[in-house]
Design an enzyme around this catalytic site. Structure first.
Site, PDB file in Angstrom:
ATOM      1  N   HIS A 234       0.827  -1.209   0.000  1.00 25.10           N
ATOM      2  CA  HIS A 234       0.000   0.000   0.000  1.00 25.10           C
ATOM      3  C   HIS A 234       0.865   1.264   0.000  1.00 25.10           C
ATOM      4  CE1 HIS A 234      -3.828  -2.117   1.705  1.00 25.10           C
ATOM      5  NE2 HIS A 234      -3.560  -2.445   0.459  1.00 25.10           N
ATOM      6  N   HIS A 292       1.210  -1.449   9.312  1.00 27.40           N
ATOM      7  CA  HIS A 292       2.513  -1.982   8.910  1.00 27.40           C
ATOM      8  C   HIS A 292       3.639  -1.554   9.875  1.00 27.40           C
ATOM      9  CE1 HIS A 292       0.464  -3.058   5.225  1.00 27.40           C
ATOM     10  NE2 HIS A 292       0.166  -1.787   5.006  1.00 27.40           N
TER      11      HIS A 292
END
Length: 340
Positions: A234, A292
């Site tokens: 992403h 993340h």
């Protein structure tokens, strides 16, 4: 003479019409009164006058309301057109500035490097902290599709209106094909890195039980979990889309400077791309704050920046490439000939 003879009967009242009295004398008080032609004419004229007055007032008021609404619509359209032209001019000026584009690159680097520090100062229960939030599902997971749709329409209009040549338009649109190949290739590379660096395990109440399964696919098929080094796809995609859109949209300033046709549809498409670019920046900030690990995000952004440099910063300047944005669209100024 007999007092009851008709000749001696007096009218019941002096104000009554003879027709009324005649009906009373013939039918009695319980018979319905018969209106005479004179009254019918009078009452008919009254009804016609009333209907004429009401009918004249209705269409007149309706016409005034329609004229007022028409003026209001014209004013709103004028305001929207003025805002469209002003907003597109200012956005084109900002994105077309080389200095601001360099600052924009620095902004993206600061977002990825220092953005995770904001996780200690924001609400962890906000909607953007959930993997299943609307923006993450509808926009981030389909970021390349949104970028291709909006940016493809902009490139198509700008190139074709500037050149009127289908071959040149197709060549410039091929940059999006290259971008799609970069995105697909990077996704495969990230999965390969995760396979090479990962291991299969099974979570137990006492801890983790490792399994000697060779790859990620067989591990997941057995119902276990695979954990390896996962580059943030992403972060890579949002960084690459931001750099790509900023580079493509910067052409609009030069397009306007050359006086090429720039109607409301083209300006609207350009502003939609600017809004999408702003949304990608916001979602990139949310990604680096809430999702993340730090190194995964930094590596993903670094790979996205490197992919932009290989394409827009290097290859597209070569003659055997799809060409850089704006290449071949605008006439070059001819050098003035010196006469002896």
């Amino acid at each position: 003479m007999d007092k009851d003879s008709p000749e001696q009967q007096a009218w019941p009242c002096d104000s009554c019409h003879p027709c009324h009295c005649l009906s009373l004398s013939r039918g009695g008080p319980h018979q319905p009164l018969l209106s005479c032609p004179a009254e019918q004419a009078v009452s008919g004229e009254g009804r016609e006058d009333g209907a004429g007055a009401g009918g004249g007032a209705g269409p007149g008021a309706g016409a005034r309301i329609r004229a007022l609404l028409g003026c209001l619509v014209k004013v709103l359209l004028w305001v929207a057109s003025a805002l469209l032209y002003f907003g597109s001019e200012q956005a084109a000026r900002l994105l077309g500035s080389p200095c601001l584009r360099r600052l924009y690159h620095a902004w993206l680097a600061a977002v990825v490097i220092f953005g995770p520090l904001l996780q200690f100062h924001v609400n962890s229960r906000t909607i953007f902290a959930s993997h299943g939030n609307f923006f993450n599902i509808k926009f981030v997971n389909s970021a390349w599709g949104w970028t291709c749709t909006f940016l493809g329409g902009f490139v198509l209009l700008v190139v074709f209106l500037a050149t009127r040549r289908v071959a040149v338009t197709a060549r410039h649109l091929s940059r999006l094909v290259v971008g799609a190949a970069v995105w697909r290739g990077a996704g495969r590379a990230f999965l390969l890195i995760e396979d090479l660096t990962g291991s299969c395990f099974e979570p137990l109440p006492q801890g983790l039980l490792l399994h000697e399964l060779p790859d990620r696919r067989s591990c997941l098929a057995a119902g276990h979990q695979w954990r390896g080094y996962t580059v943030s796809s992403h972060t890579f995609l949002l960084t690459f889309c931001c750099l790509l859109m900023a580079e493509e949209a910067a052409v609009f300033a030069k397009y306007l400077a050359h006086g090429l046709p720039a109607g409301a549809p083209l300006r609207l498409v350009f502003l939609l791309n600017v809004l999408l670019l702003g949304l990608w920046n916001f979602l990139l900030l949310c990604t680096v704050i809430y999702f993340h690990q730090y190194t995964h995000k930094v590596v993903g952004a670094a790979v996205g920046t490197f992919a932009w440099y290989l394409t827009y910063g290097s290859w597209y300047h070569q003659p055997w490439s799809p060409g850089s944005p704006g290449h071949g669209l605008f006439p070059r100024p001819h050098a003035s000939r010196k006469h002896n």
